[in-house]
Write an enzyme that holds these catalytic residues in place. Structure first.
Site, mmCIF file in Angstrom:
data_model
loop_
_atom_site.group_PDB
_atom_site.id
_atom_site.type_symbol
_atom_site.label_atom_id
_atom_site.label_comp_id
_atom_site.label_asym_id
_atom_site.label_seq_id
_atom_site.Cartn_x
_atom_site.Cartn_y
_atom_site.Cartn_z
ATOM 1 N N ASP A 11 0.827 -1.129 0.042
ATOM 2 C CA ASP A 11 -0.032 0.119 -0.036
ATOM 3 C C ASP A 11 0.995 1.153 0.036
ATOM 4 O OD1 ASP A 11 -2.239 1.756 0.427
ATOM 5 O OD2 ASP A 11 -1.750 1.977 2.562
ATOM 6 N N SER A 12 0.124 2.298 -0.209
ATOM 7 C CA SER A 12 1.030 3.619 -0.271
ATOM 8 C C SER A 12 1.538 3.958 1.197
ATOM 9 C CB SER A 12 0.132 4.703 -0.828
ATOM 10 O OG SER A 12 -1.293 4.760 0.093
ATOM 11 N N CYS A 74 -4.514 -1.141 -2.049
ATOM 12 C CA CYS A 74 -4.505 0.324 -2.331
ATOM 13 C C CYS A 74 -5.595 0.505 -3.370
ATOM 14 C CB CYS A 74 -3.106 0.932 -2.335
ATOM 15 S SG CYS A 74 -3.275 2.512 -2.850
ATOM 16 N N GLU A 153 -4.681 8.248 9.598
ATOM 17 C CA GLU A 153 -3.282 8.301 9.739
ATOM 18 C C GLU A 153 -3.019 8.947 11.266
ATOM 19 O OE1 GLU A 153 -0.324 7.316 7.803
ATOM 20 O OE2 GLU A 153 -1.563 6.356 6.178
ATOM 21 N N CYS A 187 -11.141 2.730 -0.353
ATOM 22 C CA CYS A 187 -9.474 3.135 -0.064
ATOM 23 C C CYS A 187 -9.370 2.197 1.351
ATOM 24 C CB CYS A 187 -9.389 4.507 0.293
ATOM 25 S SG CYS A 187 -8.166 5.096 1.352
ATOM 26 N N HIS A 189 -7.795 2.722 3.818
ATOM 27 C CA HIS A 189 -7.789 3.503 5.214
ATOM 28 C C HIS A 189 -9.367 3.600 5.516
ATOM 29 C CE1 HIS A 189 -3.835 5.096 4.014
ATOM 30 N NE2 HIS A 189 -3.917 5.650 5.153
#
Ligand code: DGL
Length: 272
Positions: A11-12, A74, A153, A187, A189
């Site tokens: 993933d990024s 991702c 994050e 996504c 996240h």
């Protein structure tokens, strides 16, 4: 290729760990090698060429570990570089778009599906194109939610947090008004905001988690190709990052849902 080889997931940044959690649950015999490009996150605001270049470097790094499958956990990479990876990798590849779209089309009852993701994911219309290929009759409502990534994050994810609730309302109001009954968390996240999103959208709206769906799909591919690992000894996941591992340790437990034995190593991704 041996079935004992690891599955490579990237993933990024750390969002893909929400998918790793699902992989460990669905495929407990498999060893996972994860790369999070924490030094270059986010990808979602970058150009298509840059995302493709980064995705190839990430995959090349995982191939050095003789992985038997590569998973782009991702939404951004899957949307922008999915075809490139599928054509160029010497091992089975899956991104998150196809398995997730397949489930969303099966789940919707009123044919109205919402898609949320990064600006790059929504700008590529990857989910919309896939959904309408699976069922030309579905209506798709897309919304880029870039602020969700830094919220996650930074751990600002609680359903009662005022900031979380405000941002969720800001992004999700249009989708709610459009009457969608299914929303793709496009996504990796976003599953961490599931409760806050669900509180706003209401019980009647089904949220589809791309990491969960992709883990199920990867299990199917490995089974079909005779690559499932039958060795039941516990495996320790190996995590690699491109920035200092300190930040990783702070939030990894949040994404993985628990603390687990693991190793974290910093690498220079520009070498690949
Ligand atoms: N986890 C990434 C995705 O699924 C989002 C973060 C980023 O913008 O790099 O799209």
């Amino acid at each position: 290729m041996s079935s004992q080889n690891a599955i490579g997931v990237f993933d990024s940044g750390l969002g893909g760990l929400s998918a790793v959690k699902e992989f460990i649950r669905a495929l407990p015999n498999e060893k996972i090698i994860y790369f999070g490009d924490t030094g270059r996150v986010p990808y979602g605001t970058r150009s298509r060429d840059t995302i493709k270049k980064y995705a190839l470097q990430d995959a090349r790094f995982l191939l050095r570990h003789n992985v038997k499958m590569i998973v782009a956990a991702c939404g951004t990479v899957s949307s922008v570089a999915g075809d490139l990876l599928e054509e160029s990798l010497p091992v089975p590849y899956t991104g998150v778009v196809n398995p997730t779209a397949y489930t969303a089309v099966r789940k919707t009852r009123n044919g109205k599906i919402g898609v949320i993701g990064t600006a790059a994911t929504v700008g590529s219309h990857s989910y919309k194109l896939r959904l309408q290929k699976l069922d030309a009759g579905v209506e798709v409502f897309e919304k880029a939610c870039p602020l969700f990534v830094p919220l996650v994050e930074n751990g600002i994810i609680h359903r009662d947090d005022q900031i979380t609730r405000l941002v969720v309302r800001r992004y999700m109001s249009e989708l709610k008004d459009s009457g969608v009954d299914t929303v793709i968390l496009g996504c990796t996240h976003f599953p961490l905001l599931r409760e806050a999103i669900s509180d706003f959208m209401g019980d009647g709206v089904e949220l589809v988690d791309s990491g969960f769906e992709t883990a199920g799909y990867a299990a199917k591919v490995l089974r079909e190709q005779g690559l499932l690992n039958s060795d039941t000894t516990p495996k320790t996941p190996e995590f690699f990052v491109s920035d200092t591992p300190e930040g990783f340790e702070n939030v990894a437990g949040l994404f993985l849902g628990r603390d687990m034995e693991h190793t974290v190593t910093q690498i220079d991704i520009e070498q690949y």
